[in-house]
Design a protein around this motif. Sequence first.
Motif: not given
Length: 316
Positions: A79, A102-103, A105, A249, A292, A296
Amino acid sequence: MLRRTVLAAALLGVVAACARPRSGDLRIMVPNAPGSGYDITARTIATALDNSGIRRGVEVFNLPGGQGAVGLQRLVYERGNGTLMMLMGLGLVGAQLEAGLPEITPIARLISEPEILVVTPDSPLRTIDDLVAAWQRDPDNTAVGGGSARGGPDHLAPMLIARAIGVEPKRVNYQQYDGGGALLAAILSRQVTFAVSSVGEWAGQIDKGQLRVLAVTGDERITGVRAPTLRQAGVDVVFANWRGLVAPPGLSTHDSSALADLTERLRGSADWREAIAGHRWSDAYLAGPGFGSFLRGELTRVSQVLGDLGLGVPSN
Protein backbone atom coordinates in the motif's frame (compact mmCIF):
# COMPACT_ATOMS: atom_id res chain seq x y z
CA MET A 1 10.42 -22.02 20.71
CA LEU A 2 11.53 -18.46 21.43
CA ARG A 3 14.74 -19.03 19.48
CA ARG A 4 12.78 -20.32 16.49
CA THR A 5 10.45 -17.33 16.61
CA VAL A 6 13.33 -14.85 16.69
CA LEU A 7 15.12 -16.68 13.87
CA ALA A 8 11.97 -16.70 11.74
CA ALA A 9 11.46 -12.99 12.36
CA ALA A 10 15.05 -12.26 11.40
CA LEU A 11 14.76 -14.28 8.21
CA LEU A 12 11.55 -12.50 7.29
CA GLY A 13 13.29 -9.18 7.83
CA VAL A 14 16.11 -10.17 5.50
CA VAL A 15 13.66 -11.33 2.84
CA ALA A 16 11.66 -8.12 3.13
CA ALA A 17 14.80 -6.00 2.88
CA CYS A 18 15.99 -7.90 -0.20
CA ALA A 19 12.57 -7.65 -1.81
CA ARG A 20 12.46 -3.88 -1.51
CA PRO A 21 13.89 -1.99 -4.48
CA ARG A 22 16.16 1.00 -4.17
CA SER A 23 14.28 4.28 -3.86
CA GLY A 24 12.98 5.36 -7.25
CA ASP A 25 13.42 1.97 -8.95
CA LEU A 26 10.33 0.75 -10.79
CA ARG A 27 9.29 -2.89 -10.67
CA ILE A 28 6.58 -4.82 -12.51
CA MET A 29 5.26 -7.92 -10.77
CA VAL A 30 3.99 -10.90 -12.76
CA PRO A 31 1.53 -12.97 -10.67
CA ASN A 32 2.30 -16.25 -12.44
CA ALA A 33 5.18 -18.26 -13.84
CA PRO A 34 7.81 -17.25 -16.41
CA GLY A 35 6.80 -17.85 -20.01
CA SER A 36 3.17 -16.92 -19.46
CA GLY A 37 1.30 -14.26 -21.41
CA TYR A 38 1.53 -11.94 -18.40
CA ASP A 39 5.27 -12.53 -18.23
CA ILE A 40 5.82 -11.89 -21.93
CA THR A 41 3.74 -8.71 -21.79
CA ALA A 42 5.50 -7.36 -18.70
CA ARG A 43 8.96 -7.96 -20.15
CA THR A 44 7.91 -6.41 -23.43
CA ILE A 45 6.73 -3.32 -21.54
CA ALA A 46 10.04 -3.08 -19.66
CA THR A 47 12.04 -3.44 -22.87
CA ALA A 48 9.98 -0.80 -24.70
CA LEU A 49 10.33 1.62 -21.78
CA ASP A 50 14.08 1.09 -21.78
CA ASN A 51 14.62 1.25 -25.55
CA SER A 52 12.52 4.39 -25.88
CA GLY A 53 14.34 6.10 -23.00
CA ILE A 54 11.09 6.65 -21.10
CA ARG A 55 12.24 4.66 -18.06
CA ARG A 56 15.42 2.62 -17.88
CA GLY A 57 16.18 -0.37 -15.68
CA VAL A 58 12.60 -1.45 -14.96
CA GLU A 59 12.74 -4.80 -13.16
CA VAL A 60 10.25 -7.58 -13.91
CA PHE A 61 9.83 -10.31 -11.29
CA ASN A 62 7.53 -13.32 -10.96
CA LEU A 63 5.46 -14.12 -7.88
CA PRO A 64 3.26 -17.09 -8.83
CA GLY A 65 0.79 -18.89 -6.62
CA GLY A 66 -2.90 -19.24 -5.86
CA GLN A 67 -4.01 -18.52 -9.43
CA GLY A 68 -2.67 -14.98 -9.04
CA ALA A 69 -3.89 -14.47 -5.47
CA VAL A 70 -0.36 -14.42 -4.02
CA GLY A 71 0.68 -11.60 -6.33
CA LEU A 72 -2.52 -9.69 -5.68
CA GLN A 73 -2.06 -9.98 -1.91
CA ARG A 74 1.51 -8.74 -2.25
CA LEU A 75 0.26 -5.75 -4.24
CA VAL A 76 -2.27 -4.89 -1.54
CA TYR A 77 0.43 -5.29 1.14
CA GLU A 78 2.56 -2.72 -0.71
CA ARG A 79 0.00 0.00 0.00
CA GLY A 80 1.26 3.44 -0.99
CA ASN A 81 4.26 2.08 -2.94
CA GLY A 82 4.50 4.16 -6.10
CA THR A 83 7.42 2.16 -7.51
CA LEU A 84 5.47 -1.08 -8.04
CA MET A 85 2.97 -2.16 -10.67
CA MET A 86 1.46 -5.55 -11.46
CA LEU A 87 0.55 -7.02 -14.84
CA MET A 88 -2.96 -8.44 -14.85
CA GLY A 89 -5.72 -9.44 -17.21
CA LEU A 90 -8.92 -11.38 -17.59
CA GLY A 91 -7.39 -14.46 -15.95
CA LEU A 92 -6.88 -12.71 -12.63
CA VAL A 93 -10.42 -11.33 -12.74
CA GLY A 94 -11.77 -14.86 -13.09
CA ALA A 95 -9.60 -16.24 -10.30
CA GLN A 96 -10.67 -13.52 -7.86
CA LEU A 97 -14.42 -13.50 -8.47
CA GLU A 98 -15.47 -14.82 -5.10
CA ALA A 99 -13.51 -12.31 -3.05
CA GLY A 100 -13.71 -9.49 -5.57
CA LEU A 101 -10.66 -7.49 -6.54
CA PRO A 102 -9.42 -5.30 -3.68
CA GLU A 103 -9.21 -1.53 -4.04
CA ILE A 104 -6.06 -1.60 -6.11
CA THR A 105 -5.14 1.43 -8.21
CA PRO A 106 -6.03 0.95 -11.89
CA ILE A 107 -3.36 2.39 -14.16
CA ALA A 108 -4.13 1.34 -17.73
CA ARG A 109 -5.47 -1.45 -19.89
CA LEU A 110 -2.92 -1.79 -22.67
CA ILE A 111 -3.66 -4.59 -25.13
CA SER A 112 -6.20 -7.14 -26.25
CA GLU A 113 -5.68 -10.31 -28.25
CA PRO A 114 -7.74 -13.28 -29.38
CA GLU A 115 -7.31 -16.83 -28.19
CA ILE A 116 -6.17 -19.58 -30.55
CA LEU A 117 -6.95 -23.30 -30.73
CA VAL A 118 -3.81 -25.29 -31.52
CA VAL A 119 -2.71 -28.89 -32.11
CA THR A 120 0.61 -30.50 -32.95
CA PRO A 121 1.51 -30.69 -36.66
CA ASP A 122 0.96 -34.46 -36.71
CA SER A 123 -2.45 -34.34 -35.04
CA PRO A 124 -5.24 -36.15 -36.92
CA LEU A 125 -7.34 -33.02 -36.35
CA ARG A 126 -6.52 -31.08 -39.50
CA THR A 127 -9.29 -28.45 -39.35
CA ILE A 128 -11.65 -26.87 -36.85
CA ASP A 129 -14.41 -29.02 -38.39
CA ASP A 130 -12.41 -32.12 -37.43
CA LEU A 131 -12.13 -30.87 -33.85
CA VAL A 132 -15.83 -30.07 -33.62
CA ALA A 133 -16.77 -33.56 -34.86
CA ALA A 134 -14.36 -35.30 -32.45
CA TRP A 135 -15.51 -33.17 -29.53
CA GLN A 136 -19.19 -33.79 -30.21
CA ARG A 137 -18.57 -37.53 -30.60
CA ASP A 138 -16.50 -38.01 -27.42
CA PRO A 139 -16.24 -34.95 -25.14
CA ASP A 140 -14.93 -36.92 -22.16
CA ASN A 141 -11.84 -38.04 -24.08
CA THR A 142 -11.24 -34.76 -25.91
CA ALA A 143 -8.94 -33.07 -23.43
CA VAL A 144 -8.39 -29.34 -23.82
CA GLY A 145 -5.44 -27.69 -22.10
CA GLY A 146 -5.31 -24.10 -20.89
CA GLY A 147 -3.04 -21.91 -18.82
CA SER A 148 -5.90 -20.21 -16.95
CA ALA A 149 -7.79 -21.05 -13.80
CA ARG A 150 -11.55 -21.37 -13.96
CA GLY A 151 -12.98 -18.07 -15.15
CA GLY A 152 -9.80 -17.10 -17.04
CA PRO A 153 -9.57 -16.69 -20.83
CA ASP A 154 -8.16 -20.15 -21.62
CA HIS A 155 -11.02 -21.65 -19.62
CA LEU A 156 -13.87 -19.43 -20.78
CA ALA A 157 -13.09 -19.70 -24.50
CA PRO A 158 -13.45 -23.51 -24.80
CA MET A 159 -16.54 -23.45 -22.59
CA LEU A 160 -18.22 -20.93 -24.87
CA ILE A 161 -17.15 -22.92 -27.93
CA ALA A 162 -18.46 -26.16 -26.41
CA ARG A 163 -21.85 -24.61 -25.76
CA ALA A 164 -21.98 -23.25 -29.31
CA ILE A 165 -21.38 -26.71 -30.84
CA GLY A 166 -23.79 -28.53 -28.54
CA VAL A 167 -21.35 -29.97 -26.00
CA GLU A 168 -22.46 -29.54 -22.39
CA PRO A 169 -19.87 -27.24 -20.72
CA LYS A 170 -19.88 -29.43 -17.60
CA ARG A 171 -18.62 -32.31 -19.74
CA VAL A 172 -15.62 -30.39 -21.09
CA ASN A 173 -12.42 -32.16 -20.06
CA TYR A 174 -10.45 -29.02 -19.20
CA GLN A 175 -6.88 -29.52 -18.00
CA GLN A 176 -5.35 -26.52 -16.23
CA TYR A 177 -1.61 -25.79 -16.43
CA ASP A 178 0.45 -23.14 -14.70
CA GLY A 179 0.87 -20.68 -17.54
CA GLY A 180 1.87 -20.89 -21.18
CA GLY A 181 5.21 -22.66 -20.65
CA ALA A 182 3.73 -25.67 -18.88
CA LEU A 183 0.82 -25.73 -21.32
CA LEU A 184 3.17 -25.73 -24.30
CA ALA A 185 4.97 -28.77 -22.89
CA ALA A 186 1.61 -30.51 -22.41
CA ILE A 187 0.45 -30.01 -25.99
CA LEU A 188 3.82 -30.96 -27.49
CA SER A 189 3.89 -34.16 -25.41
CA ARG A 190 0.25 -34.89 -26.41
CA GLN A 191 -1.10 -34.83 -22.86
CA VAL A 192 -4.10 -32.94 -24.26
CA THR A 193 -6.00 -33.22 -27.56
CA PHE A 194 -5.76 -29.49 -28.22
CA ALA A 195 -4.83 -26.35 -26.33
CA VAL A 196 -6.22 -22.84 -26.01
CA SER A 197 -4.00 -19.84 -25.41
CA SER A 198 -3.35 -16.31 -26.58
CA VAL A 199 -1.59 -15.87 -29.89
CA GLY A 200 1.26 -13.80 -28.44
CA GLU A 201 2.44 -16.61 -26.16
CA TRP A 202 3.15 -19.05 -28.99
CA ALA A 203 3.89 -16.84 -31.97
CA GLY A 204 7.40 -18.29 -32.28
CA GLN A 205 6.25 -21.91 -32.21
CA ILE A 206 3.54 -21.15 -34.77
CA ASP A 207 5.96 -19.43 -37.12
CA LYS A 208 8.38 -22.37 -36.84
CA GLY A 209 5.65 -24.92 -37.58
CA GLN A 210 5.80 -26.54 -34.15
CA LEU A 211 2.10 -25.81 -33.59
CA ARG A 212 -0.80 -25.70 -36.01
CA VAL A 213 -3.63 -23.23 -35.42
CA LEU A 214 -7.12 -24.56 -36.13
CA ALA A 215 -9.05 -21.36 -35.42
CA VAL A 216 -8.88 -17.96 -33.74
CA THR A 217 -11.54 -16.58 -31.41
CA GLY A 218 -11.45 -12.94 -32.53
CA ASP A 219 -13.70 -11.22 -35.02
CA GLU A 220 -10.93 -11.05 -37.64
CA ARG A 221 -8.22 -13.36 -38.92
CA ILE A 222 -4.71 -12.88 -37.54
CA THR A 223 -2.07 -11.64 -39.96
CA GLY A 224 0.44 -14.39 -40.64
CA VAL A 225 -1.74 -17.16 -39.15
CA ARG A 226 -3.41 -19.47 -41.64
CA ALA A 227 -6.58 -20.21 -39.73
CA PRO A 228 -10.19 -19.01 -39.89
CA THR A 229 -12.11 -17.25 -37.18
CA LEU A 230 -14.61 -19.42 -35.35
CA ARG A 231 -17.48 -17.56 -37.00
CA GLN A 232 -16.00 -18.18 -40.42
CA ALA A 233 -15.97 -21.87 -39.51
CA GLY A 234 -19.63 -21.77 -38.46
CA VAL A 235 -19.09 -21.57 -34.68
CA ASP A 236 -20.85 -18.49 -33.31
CA VAL A 237 -18.25 -17.35 -30.76
CA VAL A 238 -16.18 -14.15 -30.63
CA PHE A 239 -13.86 -13.81 -27.66
CA ALA A 240 -10.76 -11.77 -26.72
CA ASN A 241 -8.37 -11.50 -23.78
CA TRP A 242 -6.87 -8.26 -22.44
CA ARG A 243 -3.95 -7.19 -20.23
CA GLY A 244 -3.04 -4.07 -18.31
CA LEU A 245 -1.22 -2.59 -15.33
CA VAL A 246 -2.45 -1.93 -11.80
CA ALA A 247 -0.67 -0.52 -8.74
CA PRO A 248 -1.03 -0.82 -4.95
CA PRO A 249 -3.87 0.94 -3.15
CA GLY A 250 -3.37 4.22 -1.35
CA LEU A 251 -1.04 5.89 -3.85
CA SER A 252 -0.36 9.59 -3.53
CA THR A 253 -1.73 11.83 -6.24
CA HIS A 254 1.84 12.45 -7.40
CA ASP A 255 2.69 8.74 -7.73
CA SER A 256 -0.60 7.87 -9.39
CA SER A 257 -0.15 10.67 -11.94
CA ALA A 258 3.47 9.64 -12.57
CA LEU A 259 2.50 6.03 -13.38
CA ALA A 260 -0.37 7.21 -15.57
CA ASP A 261 2.01 9.50 -17.47
CA LEU A 262 4.49 6.65 -17.84
CA THR A 263 1.95 4.33 -19.47
CA GLU A 264 0.64 7.09 -21.71
CA ARG A 265 4.16 7.82 -22.95
CA LEU A 266 4.72 4.08 -23.42
CA ARG A 267 1.63 3.82 -25.57
CA GLY A 268 2.78 6.71 -27.75
CA SER A 269 6.27 5.32 -28.33
CA ALA A 270 7.43 3.76 -31.59
CA ASP A 271 9.03 0.90 -29.64
CA TRP A 272 5.70 -0.07 -28.10
CA ARG A 273 3.85 0.14 -31.41
CA GLU A 274 6.48 -2.10 -32.96
CA ALA A 275 6.17 -4.56 -30.05
CA ILE A 276 2.37 -4.69 -30.41
CA ALA A 277 2.69 -5.49 -34.10
CA GLY A 278 5.38 -8.11 -33.49
CA HIS A 279 3.28 -9.96 -30.91
CA ARG A 280 0.11 -9.60 -32.99
CA TRP A 281 -1.61 -7.72 -30.16
CA SER A 282 -4.22 -4.98 -30.55
CA ASP A 283 -4.03 -1.59 -28.85
CA ALA A 284 -6.76 -1.45 -26.20
CA TYR A 285 -5.58 1.54 -24.18
CA LEU A 286 -7.93 2.62 -21.39
CA ALA A 287 -6.52 4.60 -18.48
CA GLY A 288 -7.35 5.57 -14.90
CA PRO A 289 -10.98 5.67 -13.73
CA GLY A 290 -12.19 4.30 -17.06
CA PHE A 291 -10.04 1.22 -16.54
CA GLY A 292 -11.36 0.95 -12.98
CA SER A 293 -14.95 0.93 -14.24
CA PHE A 294 -13.97 -1.66 -16.84
CA LEU A 295 -12.50 -3.93 -14.12
CA ARG A 296 -15.68 -3.76 -12.07
CA GLY A 297 -17.69 -4.56 -15.18
CA GLU A 298 -15.47 -7.56 -15.93
CA LEU A 299 -16.15 -9.02 -12.48
CA THR A 300 -19.86 -8.91 -13.19
CA ARG A 301 -19.53 -10.16 -16.77
CA VAL A 302 -17.37 -13.20 -15.98
CA SER A 303 -19.63 -14.18 -13.08
CA GLN A 304 -22.66 -14.01 -15.36
CA VAL A 305 -20.97 -16.02 -18.11
CA LEU A 306 -19.99 -18.78 -15.68
CA GLY A 307 -23.53 -18.82 -14.30
CA ASP A 308 -25.01 -19.01 -17.79
CA LEU A 309 -22.71 -21.94 -18.57
CA GLY A 310 -23.86 -23.72 -15.41
CA LEU A 311 -20.35 -23.67 -13.96
CA GLY A 312 -21.00 -21.47 -10.93
CA VAL A 313 -18.62 -18.97 -9.36
CA PRO A 314 -15.02 -20.14 -9.04
CA SER A 315 -13.50 -20.54 -5.59
CA ASN A 316 -9.98 -19.58 -4.57
